[in-house]
Design an enzyme around this catalytic site. Structure first.
Site, PDB file in Angstrom:
ATOM      1  N   LYS A  20     -21.837  55.064 -13.621  1.00 29.42           N
ATOM      2  CA  LYS A  20     -22.798  55.448 -12.582  1.00 29.42           C
ATOM      3  C   LYS A  20     -23.874  54.394 -12.396  1.00 29.42           C
ATOM      4  CE  LYS A  20     -22.286  60.441 -12.357  1.00 29.42           C
ATOM      5  NZ  LYS A  20     -22.925  61.746 -12.447  1.00 29.42           N
ATOM      6  N   LYS A  75     -10.160  59.563 -10.772  1.00 31.18           N
ATOM      7  CA  LYS A  75     -10.218  61.026 -10.732  1.00 31.18           C
ATOM      8  C   LYS A  75     -10.728  61.510  -9.375  1.00 31.18           C
ATOM      9  CE  LYS A  75     -14.860  61.724 -12.501  1.00 31.18           C
ATOM     10  NZ  LYS A  75     -15.820  62.290 -13.382  1.00 31.18           N
ATOM     11  N   LYS A  84     -16.481  64.099  -6.093  1.00 32.35           N
ATOM     12  CA  LYS A  84     -17.297  64.389  -4.917  1.00 32.35           C
ATOM     13  C   LYS A  84     -17.731  63.103  -4.235  1.00 32.35           C
ATOM     14  CE  LYS A  84     -19.069  68.248  -7.571  1.00 32.35           C
ATOM     15  NZ  LYS A  84     -20.105  68.663  -8.497  1.00 32.35           N
TER      16      LYS A  84
HETATM   17  P1  TYM Z   1     -19.513  68.126 -12.774  1.00 27.74           P
HETATM   18  O1  TYM Z   1     -20.505  68.866 -11.939  1.00 27.74           O
HETATM   19  O2  TYM Z   1     -19.209  66.719 -12.409  1.00 27.74           O
HETATM   20  O3  TYM Z   1     -18.139  68.897 -12.811  1.00 27.74           O
HETATM   21  C1  TYM Z   1     -18.016  70.275 -13.102  1.00 27.74           C
HETATM   22  C2  TYM Z   1     -16.726  70.528 -13.863  1.00 27.74           C
HETATM   23  O4  TYM Z   1     -15.593  70.084 -13.107  1.00 27.74           O
HETATM   24  C3  TYM Z   1     -14.779  69.238 -13.928  1.00 27.74           C
HETATM   25  N1  TYM Z   1     -14.144  68.206 -13.084  1.00 27.74           N
HETATM   26  C4  TYM Z   1     -12.827  67.933 -13.084  1.00 27.74           C
HETATM   27  N2  TYM Z   1     -11.796  68.481 -13.744  1.00 27.74           N
HETATM   28  C5  TYM Z   1     -10.556  67.982 -13.495  1.00 27.74           C
HETATM   29  N3  TYM Z   1     -10.310  66.982 -12.612  1.00 27.74           N
HETATM   30  C6  TYM Z   1     -11.315  66.391 -11.922  1.00 27.74           C
HETATM   31  N4  TYM Z   1     -11.061  65.431 -11.043  1.00 27.74           N
HETATM   32  C7  TYM Z   1     -12.656  66.875 -12.145  1.00 27.74           C
HETATM   33  N5  TYM Z   1     -13.874  66.544 -11.637  1.00 27.74           N
HETATM   34  C8  TYM Z   1     -14.775  67.368 -12.230  1.00 27.74           C
HETATM   35  C9  TYM Z   1     -15.749  68.615 -14.926  1.00 27.74           C
HETATM   36  O5  TYM Z   1     -15.069  68.171 -16.085  1.00 27.74           O
HETATM   37  C10 TYM Z   1     -16.689  69.765 -15.203  1.00 27.74           C
HETATM   38  O6  TYM Z   1     -16.163  70.616 -16.208  1.00 27.74           O
HETATM   39  N6  TYM Z   1     -22.146  66.789 -16.837  1.00 27.74           N
HETATM   40  C11 TYM Z   1     -21.472  67.917 -16.165  1.00 27.74           C
HETATM   41  C12 TYM Z   1     -22.387  69.092 -15.913  1.00 27.74           C
HETATM   42  C13 TYM Z   1     -23.040  69.701 -17.112  1.00 27.74           C
HETATM   43  C14 TYM Z   1     -22.402  70.440 -18.135  1.00 27.74           C
HETATM   44  C15 TYM Z   1     -23.436  70.884 -19.000  1.00 27.74           C
HETATM   45  C16 TYM Z   1     -21.076  70.771 -18.404  1.00 27.74           C
HETATM   46  C17 TYM Z   1     -24.379  69.701 -17.387  1.00 27.74           C
HETATM   47  N7  TYM Z   1     -24.607  70.424 -18.512  1.00 27.74           N
HETATM   48  C18 TYM Z   1     -23.162  71.640 -20.133  1.00 27.74           C
HETATM   49  C19 TYM Z   1     -20.798  71.521 -19.535  1.00 27.74           C
HETATM   50  C20 TYM Z   1     -21.828  71.955 -20.396  1.00 27.74           C
HETATM   51  C21 TYM Z   1     -20.971  67.435 -14.830  1.00 27.74           C
HETATM   52  O7  TYM Z   1     -21.522  66.545 -14.228  1.00 27.74           O
HETATM   53  O8  TYM Z   1     -19.948  68.201 -14.318  1.00 27.74           O
END
Ligand code: TYM
Length: 326
Positions: free
Chosen positions: A111, A192, A195
């Site tokens: 990032k 992957k 968004k």
């Molecule tokens: P975020 O908002 O990017 O994504 C949310 C969830 O979606 C999953 N994900 C995917 N799974 C499979 N294939 C993909 N292409 C894909 N893109 C996204 C992510 O693995 C995630 O489970 N850092 C985290 C948010 C967060 C969090 C937490 C998660 C903040 N605090 C505490 C777990 C526990 C994030 O940016 O997810």
């Protein structure tokens, strides 16, 4: 009962990767665990946003999560900034994790290469995520593959804190689905699905029209062979479609691949399965969209419940550190 916690950022549209990698598991875990789910709006601020944008996106994501099947009667669903303990605990996490550990995080490297403005928050992001998880005495964190490193560092932080100050935090483990943990971009299947993808044609939105979903899957990049095989290294495009179909129908990817000998029918069945899976979500979302006050009310109820648990954990942490009582 097992305590489950997970979070999602209110940035961009919810996509098929979020759905298959995380949300479907969240919905299932409501019935088998004490589940806590959080819209992590403060994490979204690590990349600067215009005023108002995060709040609007938070409400919309709340509506989407309810539409996907999170049920406030069976889980705690809340907004991170509504529970002040998250930022308070994040400071304790920042003082427990090292600069070197944060510098090794691959998400920061990715990032920060793309960002015009690299905030300190982008660097300390994993400390806030560790706070999210550890505040709820979490046993299991259902996430997609891309979050594995964040859960590992959370475990390291919990263990280090416990060895410094005595037993305070539960050490959590990641729960990553067998199929759908890493949904790839349909136009660029070595990256992957995300968004922030450069190719909107490569990402399927949870709210995309059936005709749009069909078109995107039909145009998905494959390869010049014709054989259908589940082999993500050698055949990333085809394997991505196979694993989407496998995840959507709860099957094993190798078994799914064995059913096809041409790409056309694989694409047609994948599109049909995704459309079928998302249809009820889209219908529920339209209903929820008409009544934003109800979603806000449900999120406030969730925050009250979350606060109770988080406050208890913070008291324990303060006591174990030995801060002077107020
Ligand atoms: P975020 O908002 O990017 O994504 C949310 C969830 O979606 C999953 N994900 C995917 N799974 C499979 N294939 C993909 N292409 C894909 N893109 C996204 C992510 O693995 C995630 O489970 N850092 C985290 C948010 C967060 C969090 C937490 C998660 C903040 N605090 C505490 C777990 C526990 C994030 O940016 O997810």
């Amino acid at each position: 009962m097992t305590r489950v916690f997970s979070g999602i950022q209110p940035t961009g549209e919810l996509h098929l990767g979020n759905h298959l990698g995380a949300l479907r598991n969240w919905v299932r875990m409501q019935d088998t665990s004490e589940a806590v789910f959080c819209i992590v709006d403060l994490h979204a601020l690590t990349i600067p946003k215009p005023p108002g944008e995060v709040g609007a996106a938070t409400l919309r994501l709340g509506q989407l999560l309810l539409a996907v099947g999170l049920d406030p009667e069976r889980c705690i669903l809340f907004v991170q900034s509504h529970v002040r303990e998250h930022t308070e605990c994040a400071w304790l996490m920042e003082c427990t994790v090292s600069f070197g550990e944060l510098r090794r995080m691959t998400q920061f490297k990715d990032k920060s290469e793309r960002a015009d403005f690299i905030s300190a928050g982008l660097f300390t992001y994993p400390a806030l995520q560790a706070a999210d998880i550890l505040l709820y005495d979490t046993d299991e964190v259902p996430v997609g593959e891309d979050q594995r490193q964040h859960i590992e560092i959370t475990r390291d932080i919990a263990e280090r804190f416990n060895s410094r100050y005595g037993d305070t935090f539960v050490v959590p483990r990641a729960v990553i689905p067998a199929a759908g943990a890493r949904v790839m971009d349909l136009q660029n299947p070595t990256a992957k699905m995300s968004k922030s993808s450069e190719s909107p044609q490569g990402t399927i939105g949870v709210l995309d029209d059936p005709a749009v979903i069909e078109k995107k899957i039909k145009r998905a990049v494959t390869d010049t062979e014709t054989e259908v095989r589940y082999d993500p290294e050698a055949k990333p495009g085809v394997s991505n479609l196979v694993s989407i179909l496998a995840a959507a129908t709860d099957r094993d990817p190798h078994e799914v691949a064995a059913d096809y000998d041409r790409y056309g029918p694989l694409k047609a069945d994948t599109a049909a399965a995704v459309i079928e899976m998302l249809r009820p979500v889209q219908e529920r979302f339209r209903r929820l969209e008409a009544d934003p006050a109800e979603t806000s009310r449900l999120l406030a109820v969730g925050a009250d419940k979350a606060r109770e648990i988080a406050a208890r954990t913070m008291d324990r942490a303060r006591r174990n550190i030995g801060l002077l009582a107020d």
